[in-house]
Design an enzyme around this catalytic site. Structure first.
Site, mmCIF file in Angstrom:
data_model
loop_
_atom_site.group_PDB
_atom_site.id
_atom_site.type_symbol
_atom_site.label_atom_id
_atom_site.label_comp_id
_atom_site.label_asym_id
_atom_site.label_seq_id
_atom_site.Cartn_x
_atom_site.Cartn_y
_atom_site.Cartn_z
ATOM 1 N NE ARG A 54 -1.784 -2.208 2.639
ATOM 2 C CZ ARG A 54 -1.901 -3.455 2.207
ATOM 3 N NH1 ARG A 54 -2.929 -3.800 1.506
ATOM 4 N NH2 ARG A 54 -1.005 -4.371 2.499
ATOM 5 C CB THR A 55 3.486 2.545 2.223
ATOM 6 O OG1 THR A 55 2.734 2.149 3.371
ATOM 7 C CG2 THR A 55 4.114 3.894 2.499
ATOM 8 C CE LYS A 83 27.196 -1.818 -6.485
ATOM 9 N NZ LYS A 83 27.372 -0.763 -7.507
ATOM 10 N NE ARG A 104 7.303 0.850 4.732
ATOM 11 C CZ ARG A 104 6.105 0.270 4.721
ATOM 12 N NH1 ARG A 104 5.995 -0.995 4.391
ATOM 13 N NH2 ARG A 104 5.031 0.949 5.046
ATOM 14 C CG HIS A 132 3.689 4.055 8.649
ATOM 15 N ND1 HIS A 132 3.695 4.904 7.554
ATOM 16 C CD2 HIS A 132 3.374 2.825 8.157
ATOM 17 C CE1 HIS A 132 3.401 4.197 6.465
ATOM 18 N NE2 HIS A 132 3.202 2.940 6.803
HETATM 19 C C1 NCD Z 1 1.920 -1.058 8.079
HETATM 20 C C2 NCD Z 1 3.415 -0.853 8.243
HETATM 21 O O1 NCD Z 1 4.164 -1.048 7.284
HETATM 22 O O2 NCD Z 1 3.787 -0.460 9.315
HETATM 23 N N1 NCD Z 1 1.540 -1.257 6.745
HETATM 24 C C3 NCD Z 1 1.250 -0.158 5.993
HETATM 25 O O3 NCD Z 1 2.105 0.652 5.710
HETATM 26 N N2 NCD Z 1 -0.026 0.025 5.627
HETATM 27 C C4 NCD Z 1 1.349 -2.061 8.998
HETATM 28 C C5 NCD Z 1 1.928 -3.440 9.001
HETATM 29 O O4 NCD Z 1 2.844 -3.763 8.246
HETATM 30 O O5 NCD Z 1 1.441 -4.222 9.802
#
Ligand code: NCD
Length: 307
Positions: A54-55, A83, A104, A132
């Site tokens: 999703r993100t 590397k 991320r 997040h």
């Molecule tokens: C979440 C995350 O990555 O923290 N997912 C997301 O970004 N929607 C929640 C999860 O991974 O459980």
């Protein structure tokens, strides 16, 4: 002024700045065609050192729907990270090519470090078990849109409150709005970290209770935020297996809930919500995923300062 800023922590923006983002999200939802070219010629870089559906997709979709373009990696092994390149050097390089970056990373604080070396806005798309903030924007836009307000809610947070970064960001953000109360539902081992409890909840005198059984509190909740047990952050598999099915929200448990309670989940779900709940109009987690794209469209537009 949001132009040129980074988004690393849930508290980086003032409430007025958050409102600017939600107002713009609403305008985009109402009239997406009016925004289809505001990012023409702009480039977003997605730097994903950890898995995501999703993100990353919602960021990519957001940029493409604004007329911009996207470069990036979804696998650190396909980048120079394999590397041994530091995030500081990576972001300095990416800043030569792109206008804005989303990162991320499994290590807490990595996007923060990147932002300190970056010539372009950096957005934290999840750093380890820490924060997040764009999921937080997603969650608040969803709550505002479906419940009509961000104040005076009893919010149940259920599952892995220790490692779940979405929960940490949501508590921080919702504690800034008047009259919100929190019900923390987790096994003892997965309770909310002390620093969140002390620095956010206790310090601001916010009403909070901690329980282990979801059944005991169901009827009091306006919002139930379910989470996945964060397998990748456990030190041993045995603990994960013991805790993974601690909570399963099913039709039986939903019978006890208010008629207008909403169920949210950042997704991915593993076992926490049984499929029968998907047909209950109170299950709003896929609508939430869609709001996430609009929130990210608004965020990108604001940080780039495009109109
Ligand atoms: C979440 C995350 O990555 O923290 N997912 C997301 O970004 N929607 C929640 C999860 O991974 O459980």
């Amino acid at each position: 002024m949001l132009k040129g800023r980074h988004l690393i922590d849930s508290m980086d923006f003032t409430k007025d700045e958050m409102k600017e983002i939600f107002d713009l999200s609403r305008d985009i939802i109402d009239k997406p065609e009016a925004f289809a070219h505001i990012c023409d010629g702009k480039l977003l870089a997605t730097l994903f050192y950890e898995p995501s559906t999703r993100t990353r997709f919602s960021f990519e979709a957001a940029m493409l729907r604004l007329g911009g373009q996207v470069i990036g990696f979804s696998e650190p092994n396909s980048s120079s990270a394999s590397k041994g390149e530091s995030v500081a050097d990576t972001i300095r390089t990416v800043g030569c090519y792109a206008d804005i970056a989303v990162m991320r990373h499994p290590k807490e604080g990595a996007p923060k470090v990147a932002s300190m070396y970056s010539s372009i806005p950096v957005i934290n798309a999840g750093d380890g078990g820490h924060q997040h903030p764009t999921q937080m924007l997603t969650d608040l836009l969803t709550i505002q849109s479906i419940k009509g307000k961000l104040t005076n809610h009893t919010i149940g947070l259920c599952g892995d409150l220790k490692f779940g970064r979405t929960v940490h960001s949501l508590i921080k953000a919702m504690s800034r709005y008047e009259g919100n109360k929190f019900v923390l539902i987790s096994p003892k081992e997965l309770r909310i970290p002390e620093y969140i409890k002390n620095e956010i909840l206790v310090k601001n005198n916010i009403e909070v209770i901690e329980v282990e059984r979801i059944e005991d509190v169901m009827e009091t909740l306006d919002i139930l935020y379910m989470t996945r047990v964060q397998r990748e952050r456990f030190f041993n598999e045995e603990d994960y297996i013991r805790l993974k099915d601690s909570y399963i929200l099913d039709g039986e448990k939903m019978k006890k809930a208010k008629k207008d309670m909403i169920v949210l989940h950042p997704l991915p779900r593993v076992n926490e919500i049984s499929y029968e709940v998907d047909n209950d109009p109170r299950g709003c987690y896929f609508a939430q995923a869609k709001y996430g794209m609009f929130a990210r469209m608004a965020l990108i537009a604001k940080l780039l300062g495009v109109k």
